[in-house]
Design a protein around this motif. Sequence first.
Motif, PDB file in Angstrom:
ATOM      1  N   GLY A 106      -5.467   1.864   3.762  1.00 50.66           N
ATOM      2  CA  GLY A 106      -5.514   3.317   3.877  1.00 50.66           C
ATOM      3  C   GLY A 106      -4.257   3.924   4.466  1.00 50.66           C
ATOM      4  N   LEU A 107      -3.782   3.385   5.595  1.00 54.36           N
ATOM      5  CA  LEU A 107      -2.595   3.948   6.230  1.00 54.36           C
ATOM      6  C   LEU A 107      -1.328   3.638   5.447  1.00 54.36           C
ATOM      7  N   LEU A 108      -1.317   2.542   4.694  1.00 57.28           N
ATOM      8  CA  LEU A 108      -0.192   2.291   3.798  1.00 57.28           C
ATOM      9  C   LEU A 108      -0.087   3.404   2.765  1.00 57.28           C
ATOM     10  N   LEU A 109      -1.230   3.838   2.268  1.00 60.58           N
ATOM     11  CA  LEU A 109      -1.267   4.937   1.304  1.00 60.58           C
ATOM     12  C   LEU A 109      -0.805   6.232   1.953  1.00 60.58           C
ATOM     13  N   VAL A 110      -1.295   6.519   3.171  1.00 59.34           N
ATOM     14  CA  VAL A 110      -0.875   7.729   3.880  1.00 59.34           C
ATOM     15  C   VAL A 110       0.636   7.738   4.076  1.00 59.34           C
ATOM     16  N   ALA A 111       1.197   6.610   4.531  1.00 58.71           N
ATOM     17  CA  ALA A 111       2.641   6.521   4.761  1.00 58.71           C
ATOM     18  C   ALA A 111       3.425   6.699   3.463  1.00 58.71           C
ATOM     19  N   ALA A 112       2.907   6.168   2.365  1.00 54.27           N
ATOM     20  CA  ALA A 112       3.620   6.242   1.090  1.00 54.27           C
ATOM     21  C   ALA A 112       3.628   7.663   0.525  1.00 54.27           C
ATOM     22  N   LEU A 113       2.536   8.404   0.715  1.00 50.93           N
ATOM     23  CA  LEU A 113       2.415   9.735   0.113  1.00 50.93           C
ATOM     24  C   LEU A 113       2.953  10.850   1.010  1.00 50.93           C
ATOM     25  N   SER A 114       3.141  10.568   2.305  1.00 52.86           N
ATOM     26  CA  SER A 114       3.541  11.599   3.256  1.00 52.86           C
ATOM     27  C   SER A 114       5.056  11.599   3.464  1.00 52.86           C
ATOM     28  N   ASP A 115       5.586  12.767   3.756  1.00 50.19           N
ATOM     29  CA  ASP A 115       6.980  12.878   4.153  1.00 50.19           C
ATOM     30  C   ASP A 115       7.139  12.393   5.593  1.00 50.19           C
ATOM     31  N   ARG A 116       6.093  12.638   6.404  1.00 49.71           N
ATOM     32  CA  ARG A 116       6.077  12.198   7.803  1.00 49.71           C
ATOM     33  C   ARG A 116       4.636  12.124   8.255  1.00 49.71           C
ATOM     34  N   TRP A 117       4.308  11.131   9.080  1.00 48.86           N
ATOM     35  CA  TRP A 117       2.957  11.051   9.623  1.00 48.86           C
ATOM     36  C   TRP A 117       3.040  10.413  11.013  1.00 48.86           C
ATOM     37  N   GLY A 118       1.964  10.586  11.800  1.00 47.56           N
ATOM     38  CA  GLY A 118       1.970  10.027  13.143  1.00 47.56           C
ATOM     39  C   GLY A 118       0.683  10.340  13.877  1.00 47.56           C
ATOM     40  N   CYS A 119       0.683  10.067  15.169  1.00 47.24           N
ATOM     41  CA  CYS A 119      -0.500  10.240  16.008  1.00 47.24           C
ATOM     42  C   CYS A 119      -0.096  10.917  17.306  1.00 47.24           C
ATOM     43  N   GLU A 120      -0.907  11.875  17.753  1.00 43.01           N
ATOM     44  CA  GLU A 120      -0.640  12.614  18.983  1.00 43.01           C
ATOM     45  C   GLU A 120      -1.909  12.678  19.819  1.00 43.01           C
TER      46      GLU A 120
END
Length: 210
Positions: A106-120
């Motif tokens: 799931g997070l591999l997909l998020v990272a691949a489709l997003s310009d930037r992602w993270g957690c706060e």
Amino acid sequence: MAYRSGTDDITFRLPRSRRSVPRARALLHAVLGDWGVGQETLDNAELVLSELVTNALRVPVPGDRQVGVRISRSVADGLLRLEVSDAGGGRPEVREPGEDETGGRGLLLVAALSDRWGCEERAAGIGKTVFAELKAPDIMAGPAVREVAAVMVRAGQTVRVWGEWRSVLRVRSDQYAAGGPAMVLEFDEGPALRVHAAEPLAVRSADRGA
């Protein structure tokens, strides 16, 4: 959180239920349709939001804790931002599943489709917020008068209800007994209005200096 002119922000809460994933997708589809987002960006955003909500539902927290979702846009920057908050600890980590594993991507997909992602850390309350930003060059500013999903209505706008235009003083999210997302609109006069979050409403935006 404050947003500068040219940025719109929609928030809602979902129960900890499997049905919340398709509900989140349906609300996102309604919002991005109003924003004029193209099909490719819409498809990518639906995949990303589905993964973020699914991960939040898997976090071990008390059953009465809801999942928070925020969808925002920056017209000036051509960016769409998706945020999903939960009351759990820890931070999500991308991992490389083995060839025989059917999940964990799931997070591999998020990272691949997003310009930037993270957690706060959540600005208020316990838990965390996982966000993803997607490039959306076709995102548009809305017209002065338009029909939008109830979840998009904001204080300061004027909404046509009961055959009249009413000024919105406050907006809050709610839940129907069956678990569906609802919005409660309070006006400058008359009773409050409680409608399904995806219910279309005609609105006039306040002058935000855009």
